[in-house]
Design a protein around this motif. Sequence first.
Motif, PDB file in Angstrom:
ATOM      1  N   ILE A  38       0.832  -1.206   0.000  1.00 53.83           N
ATOM      2  CA  ILE A  38       0.000   0.000   0.000  1.00 53.83           C
ATOM      3  C   ILE A  38       0.864   1.253   0.000  1.00 53.83           C
ATOM      4  CG2 ILE A  38      -1.664   1.331   1.376  1.00 53.83           C
ATOM      5  CD1 ILE A  38      -3.006  -1.337   2.018  1.00 53.83           C
ATOM      6  N   GLY A  39       1.954   1.253   0.751  1.00 54.88           N
ATOM      7  CA  GLY A  39       2.861   2.403   0.739  1.00 54.88           C
ATOM      8  C   GLY A  39       3.466   2.641  -0.631  1.00 54.88           C
ATOM      9  N   GLY A  40       3.808   1.561  -1.331  1.00 54.76           N
ATOM     10  CA  GLY A  40       4.377   1.684  -2.671  1.00 54.76           C
ATOM     11  C   GLY A  40       3.358   2.117  -3.715  1.00 54.76           C
ATOM     12  N   LEU A  41       2.150   1.558  -3.631  1.00 54.49           N
ATOM     13  CA  LEU A  41       1.116   1.908  -4.608  1.00 54.49           C
ATOM     14  C   LEU A  41       0.662   3.364  -4.485  1.00 54.49           C
ATOM     15  CD1 LEU A  41      -1.189  -1.259  -4.579  1.00 54.49           C
ATOM     16  CD2 LEU A  41       0.353  -0.503  -6.405  1.00 54.49           C
ATOM     17  N   TYR A  42       0.626   3.867  -3.273  1.00 56.81           N
ATOM     18  CA  TYR A  42       0.108   5.215  -3.031  1.00 56.81           C
ATOM     19  C   TYR A  42       1.208   6.185  -2.589  1.00 56.81           C
ATOM     20  CZ  TYR A  42      -4.437   2.937  -3.207  1.00 56.81           C
ATOM     21  OH  TYR A  42      -5.543   2.229  -3.607  1.00 56.81           O
ATOM     22  N   LEU A  43       2.410   5.976  -3.087  1.00 59.17           N
ATOM     23  CA  LEU A  43       3.563   6.760  -2.642  1.00 59.17           C
ATOM     24  C   LEU A  43       3.368   8.264  -2.814  1.00 59.17           C
ATOM     25  CD1 LEU A  43       6.374   6.679  -1.429  1.00 59.17           C
ATOM     26  CD2 LEU A  43       7.294   6.374  -3.723  1.00 59.17           C
ATOM     27  N   HIS A  44       2.778   8.688  -3.899  1.00 62.38           N
ATOM     28  CA  HIS A  44       2.610  10.125  -4.158  1.00 62.38           C
ATOM     29  C   HIS A  44       1.145  10.544  -4.092  1.00 62.38           C
ATOM     30  CE1 HIS A  44       6.805  10.272  -5.219  1.00 62.38           C
ATOM     31  NE2 HIS A  44       6.626   9.256  -6.049  1.00 62.38           N
ATOM     32  N   GLU A  45       0.356   9.807  -3.340  1.00 65.55           N
ATOM     33  CA  GLU A  45      -1.086  10.053  -3.291  1.00 65.55           C
ATOM     34  C   GLU A  45      -1.551  10.666  -1.975  1.00 65.55           C
ATOM     35  OE1 GLU A  45      -3.129   9.564  -5.916  1.00 65.55           O
ATOM     36  OE2 GLU A  45      -1.313   9.059  -7.035  1.00 65.55           O
ATOM     37  N   CYS A  46      -0.658  11.349  -1.270  1.00 64.07           N
ATOM     38  CA  CYS A  46      -1.069  11.977  -0.006  1.00 64.07           C
ATOM     39  C   CYS A  46      -0.320  13.300   0.189  1.00 64.07           C
ATOM     40  CB  CYS A  46      -0.816  11.037   1.161  1.00 64.07           C
ATOM     41  SG  CYS A  46      -1.600  11.546   2.697  1.00 64.07           S
ATOM     42  N   PRO A  47      -0.677  14.315  -0.599  1.00 66.57           N
ATOM     43  CA  PRO A  47       0.012  15.596  -0.463  1.00 66.57           C
ATOM     44  C   PRO A  47      -0.202  16.269   0.896  1.00 66.57           C
ATOM     45  CG  PRO A  47      -1.217  15.513  -2.522  1.00 66.57           C
ATOM     46  CD  PRO A  47      -1.579  14.300  -1.742  1.00 66.57           C
ATOM     47  N   VAL A  48      -1.315  15.955   1.559  1.00 62.28           N
ATOM     48  CA  VAL A  48      -1.565  16.586   2.855  1.00 62.28           C
ATOM     49  C   VAL A  48      -0.514  16.150   3.888  1.00 62.28           C
ATOM     50  CG1 VAL A  48      -3.194  14.869   3.747  1.00 62.28           C
ATOM     51  CG2 VAL A  48      -3.361  17.216   4.516  1.00 62.28           C
ATOM     52  N   GLN A  49      -0.009  14.931   3.774  1.00 61.66           N
ATOM     53  CA  GLN A  49       1.058  14.439   4.655  1.00 61.66           C
ATOM     54  C   GLN A  49       1.859  13.393   3.881  1.00 61.66           C
ATOM     55  OE1 GLN A  49       3.624  14.407   6.580  1.00 61.66           O
ATOM     56  NE2 GLN A  49       2.377  15.292   8.202  1.00 61.66           N
ATOM     57  N   PRO A  50       2.869  13.856   3.137  1.00 61.82           N
ATOM     58  CA  PRO A  50       3.610  12.931   2.268  1.00 61.82           C
ATOM     59  C   PRO A  50       4.434  11.892   3.021  1.00 61.82           C
ATOM     60  CG  PRO A  50       4.549  15.139   2.183  1.00 61.82           C
ATOM     61  CD  PRO A  50       3.309  15.232   2.999  1.00 61.82           C
ATOM     62  N   TYR A  51       4.561  12.026   4.335  1.00 64.14           N
ATOM     63  CA  TYR A  51       5.328  11.040   5.098  1.00 64.14           C
ATOM     64  C   TYR A  51       4.532   9.781   5.413  1.00 64.14           C
ATOM     65  CZ  TYR A  51       8.905  14.566   5.789  1.00 64.14           C
ATOM     66  OH  TYR A  51       9.879  15.496   5.592  1.00 64.14           O
ATOM     67  N   ILE A  52       3.215   9.793   5.229  1.00 66.02           N
ATOM     68  CA  ILE A  52       2.414   8.605   5.556  1.00 66.02           C
ATOM     69  C   ILE A  52       2.799   7.403   4.690  1.00 66.02           C
ATOM     70  CG2 ILE A  52       0.075   7.646   5.573  1.00 66.02           C
ATOM     71  CD1 ILE A  52      -0.906  10.332   6.649  1.00 66.02           C
ATOM     72  N   PRO A  53       2.883   7.523   3.357  1.00 68.06           N
ATOM     73  CA  PRO A  53       3.310   6.340   2.592  1.00 68.06           C
ATOM     74  C   PRO A  53       4.759   5.948   2.884  1.00 68.06           C
ATOM     75  CG  PRO A  53       2.944   8.210   1.130  1.00 68.06           C
ATOM     76  CD  PRO A  53       2.481   8.616   2.480  1.00 68.06           C
ATOM     77  N   ILE A  54       5.608   6.918   3.163  1.00 70.90           N
ATOM     78  CA  ILE A  54       6.999   6.607   3.522  1.00 70.90           C
ATOM     79  C   ILE A  54       7.033   5.868   4.855  1.00 70.90           C
ATOM     80  CG2 ILE A  54       9.232   7.630   4.128  1.00 70.90           C
ATOM     81  CD1 ILE A  54       8.521   9.870   2.081  1.00 70.90           C
ATOM     82  N   TYR A  55       6.179   6.287   5.777  1.00 70.57           N
ATOM     83  CA  TYR A  55       6.067   5.601   7.065  1.00 70.57           C
ATOM     84  C   TYR A  55       5.700   4.133   6.857  1.00 70.57           C
ATOM     85  CZ  TYR A  55       3.631   3.933  11.217  1.00 70.57           C
ATOM     86  OH  TYR A  55       3.180   3.159  12.262  1.00 70.57           O
ATOM     87  N   LEU A  56       4.728   3.885   5.977  1.00 68.45           N
ATOM     88  CA  LEU A  56       4.322   2.503   5.705  1.00 68.45           C
ATOM     89  C   LEU A  56       5.450   1.700   5.068  1.00 68.45           C
ATOM     90  CD1 LEU A  56       0.657   2.833   4.383  1.00 68.45           C
ATOM     91  CD2 LEU A  56       1.422   2.008   6.606  1.00 68.45           C
ATOM     92  N   LEU A  57       6.136   2.296   4.101  1.00 68.88           N
ATOM     93  CA  LEU A  57       7.229   1.589   3.431  1.00 68.88           C
ATOM     94  C   LEU A  57       8.357   1.234   4.395  1.00 68.88           C
ATOM     95  CD1 LEU A  57       7.451   3.583   0.075  1.00 68.88           C
ATOM     96  CD2 LEU A  57       6.822   1.169   0.355  1.00 68.88           C
ATOM     97  N   VAL A  58       8.775   2.196   5.190  1.00 66.81           N
ATOM     98  CA  VAL A  58       9.903   1.958   6.102  1.00 66.81           C
ATOM     99  C   VAL A  58       9.522   0.975   7.204  1.00 66.81           C
ATOM    100  CG1 VAL A  58      11.434   3.070   7.783  1.00 66.81           C
ATOM    101  CG2 VAL A  58      11.000   4.160   5.574  1.00 66.81           C
ATOM    102  N   SER A  59       8.347   1.158   7.813  1.00 59.44           N
ATOM    103  CA  SER A  59       7.963   0.236   8.883  1.00 59.44           C
ATOM    104  C   SER A  59       7.719  -1.168   8.333  1.00 59.44           C
ATOM    105  CB  SER A  59       6.737   0.749   9.642  1.00 59.44           C
ATOM    106  OG  SER A  59       5.634   0.865   8.793  1.00 59.44           O
ATOM    107  N   GLY A  60       7.155  -1.265   7.131  1.00 56.19           N
ATOM    108  CA  GLY A  60       6.975  -2.578   6.522  1.00 56.19           C
ATOM    109  C   GLY A  60       8.293  -3.255   6.219  1.00 56.19           C
ATOM    110  N   ALA A  61       9.235  -2.502   5.643  1.00 55.04           N
ATOM    111  CA  ALA A  61      10.543  -3.076   5.295  1.00 55.04           C
ATOM    112  C   ALA A  61      11.304  -3.530   6.541  1.00 55.04           C
ATOM    113  CB  ALA A  61      11.358  -2.058   4.507  1.00 55.04           C
ATOM    114  N   PHE A  62      11.352  -2.685   7.557  1.00 54.51           N
ATOM    115  CA  PHE A  62      12.091  -3.055   8.763  1.00 54.51           C
ATOM    116  C   PHE A  62      11.413  -4.195   9.512  1.00 54.51           C
ATOM    117  CE2 PHE A  62      14.637   0.642   8.029  1.00 54.51           C
ATOM    118  CZ  PHE A  62      15.822   0.387   8.694  1.00 54.51           C
TER     119      PHE A  62
END
Length: 176
Positions: A38-62
Amino acid sequence: MEDRTLLQNIRRTTKPSSPVLIISKLIAIALPIAQLVIGGLYLHECPVQPYIPIYLLVSGAFSVVLAVLSCLPCTQEPEDGSQSALSSLCTAWNSLVTLFLFCWFIAGNVWIYSVYQPSYDPTASVYCAKVLYLFSFWTTTLVYILLGVALVMGCCGLLCMCVCGRSDLSSDSDGV
């Protein structure tokens, strides 16, 4: 009368079988994989808080890395209780990754809850994709729900152990 403590009444738990461990690892790794997707699919789909998809990607990876590392033989304690240098290194690495995930979780809370409830309309200048935001929101909230349930169950368990421990001690003292 024997001097018993609460900890002496707790029996050493047996290790689960390999199939149980494999199934539990697969279940535990499902959420981090979903976070990555979900973080990868919606990476640029949250301009209000662009860190949310990054948060998902990093927490998922770790989380996936932590789950995979926990399967390695170096993380398993030998039967005699000794620790090798490699085992100590793996334990230290797992502890650092867990500490990082805890800090990252706190940052994710700030990012997710600070924009509650965003616009889901992609035509708005500041929006967040509905699937991305709701998945992030509910997985974070689920952690708090599970912590609350674990806390209540732990308190109930301790209360039961205290009550049962006192009844065992009082029955032992009656026989003296």
